[in-house]
Design an enzyme around this catalytic site. Structure first.
Site, PDB file in Angstrom:
ATOM      1  N   LYS A 143       0.844  -1.210   0.000  1.00  0.00           N
ATOM      2  CA  LYS A 143       0.000   0.000   0.000  1.00  0.00           C
ATOM      3  C   LYS A 143       0.866   1.241   0.000  1.00  0.00           C
ATOM      4  O   LYS A 143       0.641   2.181  -0.764  1.00  0.00           O
ATOM      5  CB  LYS A 143      -0.881   0.037   1.256  1.00  0.00           C
ATOM      6  CG  LYS A 143      -2.115  -0.805   1.167  1.00  0.00           C
ATOM      7  CD  LYS A 143      -2.850  -0.800   2.498  1.00  0.00           C
ATOM      8  CE  LYS A 143      -3.899  -1.884   2.510  1.00  0.00           C
ATOM      9  NZ  LYS A 143      -4.416  -2.220   3.813  1.00  0.00           N
ATOM     10  N   GLN A 201      -5.199  -1.367   9.678  1.00  0.00           N
ATOM     11  CA  GLN A 201      -5.061  -2.702   9.113  1.00  0.00           C
ATOM     12  C   GLN A 201      -5.689  -3.754  10.041  1.00  0.00           C
ATOM     13  O   GLN A 201      -5.375  -3.803  11.231  1.00  0.00           O
ATOM     14  CB  GLN A 201      -3.565  -3.017   8.899  1.00  0.00           C
ATOM     15  CG  GLN A 201      -3.301  -4.345   8.237  1.00  0.00           C
ATOM     16  CD  GLN A 201      -3.849  -4.432   6.812  1.00  0.00           C
ATOM     17  OE1 GLN A 201      -3.682  -3.506   6.017  1.00  0.00           O
ATOM     18  NE2 GLN A 201      -4.521  -5.526   6.495  1.00  0.00           N
ATOM     19  N   ASP A 229     -11.525   2.890   3.902  1.00  0.00           N
ATOM     20  CA  ASP A 229     -11.897   1.470   3.822  1.00  0.00           C
ATOM     21  C   ASP A 229     -13.417   1.306   3.783  1.00  0.00           C
ATOM     22  O   ASP A 229     -13.923   0.237   3.468  1.00  0.00           O
ATOM     23  CB  ASP A 229     -11.360   0.731   5.070  1.00  0.00           C
ATOM     24  CG  ASP A 229     -10.268  -0.264   4.722  1.00  0.00           C
ATOM     25  OD1 ASP A 229     -10.098  -0.557   3.527  1.00  0.00           O
ATOM     26  OD2 ASP A 229      -9.597  -0.743   5.650  1.00  0.00           O
TER      27      ASP A 229
END
Ligand code: NDP
Length: 297
Positions: free
Chosen positions: A54, A98, A121
């Site tokens: 990422k 995460q 997200d």
């Protein structure tokens, strides 16, 4: 006739170039650089690889990348404090925590502490609610990537019957909400559904997000259907090696389907590309600027 293979790697590369062009235009016209912050708690090897990828792709797109690594023993309060600082940081337009988080941390509490406008997200309860009610939301990256590939192949999805296997908050439910918004007739099946094969055989669009290696076989698929395989399963390949397979038995389904995503190289590469797209969209929205076209749902 063999199915068209939907090349997610190439599609993702195209999306990343569009994001990079949008970032360059935003810098040029407004002096703004979108920034993505990733919070990684603990040392899960898969998460570390994912976070590294990422970070690299964020920088390659011309965005600012911030990484916050906390030990596996970090307290919930420490993680919440990190998120609060990122919420207040004007250089940060997207925040990603995460998952999975260590067991002593309430993951829902942490996710819901992210400013919804920076929740790239799309897991915050506000974004889930906005998506469910058909309003402008930050959309979870994996289903967003699936939708982009479906639109690219099929154009209008209106009236098509879509069957989604799986009802998780990160894939199945948002995928179903997006397909409903596209005016598909949507069926969601899960571990308690009866006669799944017959339901799947009705699908013009079949999305498998289950986590069971090669569960969907040829007799589950209507000839000509578009099959999107979200599953990522590591299986024993003999001689001490492993390999990745999807939830769809590619070899038996490809001759029946009209189009199919492979694993690897299908949905997977789209997820990070959509994260970058969401970060650019979040930056535009935060600054009251027009959103770059074709990046949001
Ligand atoms: P979850 O485990 O959260 O959800 C799995 C879903 O599948 C559940 O709704 C479950 O039903 C359903 N299910 C389980 N067994 C069956 C069965 N035998 N028949 C029908 N339905 C079943 O998984 P995720 O949604 O997080 O992920 C699904 C897959 O997608 C995984 O392989 C994951 O690795 C992959 N993935 C890939 C991503 C990418 O970037 N490509 C991103 C995210 C996930 P119930 O609710 O009843 O338990």
């Amino acid at each position: 006739m063999a199915a068209e293979i939907i090349d997610g790697k190439a599609f993702a590369a195209g999306l990343r170039s569009r994001v990079a062009a949008g970032v360059a235009a935003m810098k040029e016209a407004h002096g703004l650089t979108p920034g993505l912050a990733v919070v990684l708690v603990g040392e899960d090897p898969a998460s570390q690889v994912y976070v590294r990828n990422k970070g690299r792709q964020t920088v390659e797109c011309g965005m600012l990348s911030f990484e916050h690594r906390l030990s596996a023993e970090a307290s919930e309060a420490e993680i919440l404090d990190t998120v609060a600082r990122l919420n207040a940081d004007p250089q940060v337009h997207g925040i990603l925590v995460q998952l999975p988080l260590p067991a002593h941390v309430d993951a829902e509490k942490v996710i819901n502490s992210i400013d919804p406008a920076k929740d790239v997200d799309g897991f915050h309860i506000s974004n889930a609610g906005l998506l469910a009610t058909g309003q402008k939301a930050m959309v979870p990256c994996t289903p967003l990537g699936c939708l982009m590939m479906l639109r690219d192949r099929l154009g209008s999805l209106s009236g098509l019957h879509a069957v989604v296997i799986g009802r998780s908050n990160i894939v199945g439910k948002p995928m179903a909400a997006l397909l409903l918004r596209e005016s598909c007739t949507v069926t969601v099946v899960h571990s308690r559904s009866r006669d799944i094969e017959a339901l799947c055989r009705q699908a013009d669009i079949l999305v498998a997000a289950v986590g069971r290696p090669r569960m969907v076989t040829a007799d589950w698929v209507k000839p000509g259907a578009t099959v999107i395989d979200v599953g990522i399963n590591r299986i024993d390949a003999g001689e001490g090696k492993t390999r990745l397979v999807g939830d769809v038995d590619f070899d038996s389904v490809a001759p029946v389907a009209g189009a199919i995503t492979p694993v690897p190289g299908g949905v997977g590469p789209m997820t990070i590309a959509c994260l970058l797209a969401n970060t650019l969209t979040a930056c535009a929205r935060a600054n009251g600027l027009p959103e770059p076209e074709g990046l949001a749902a």
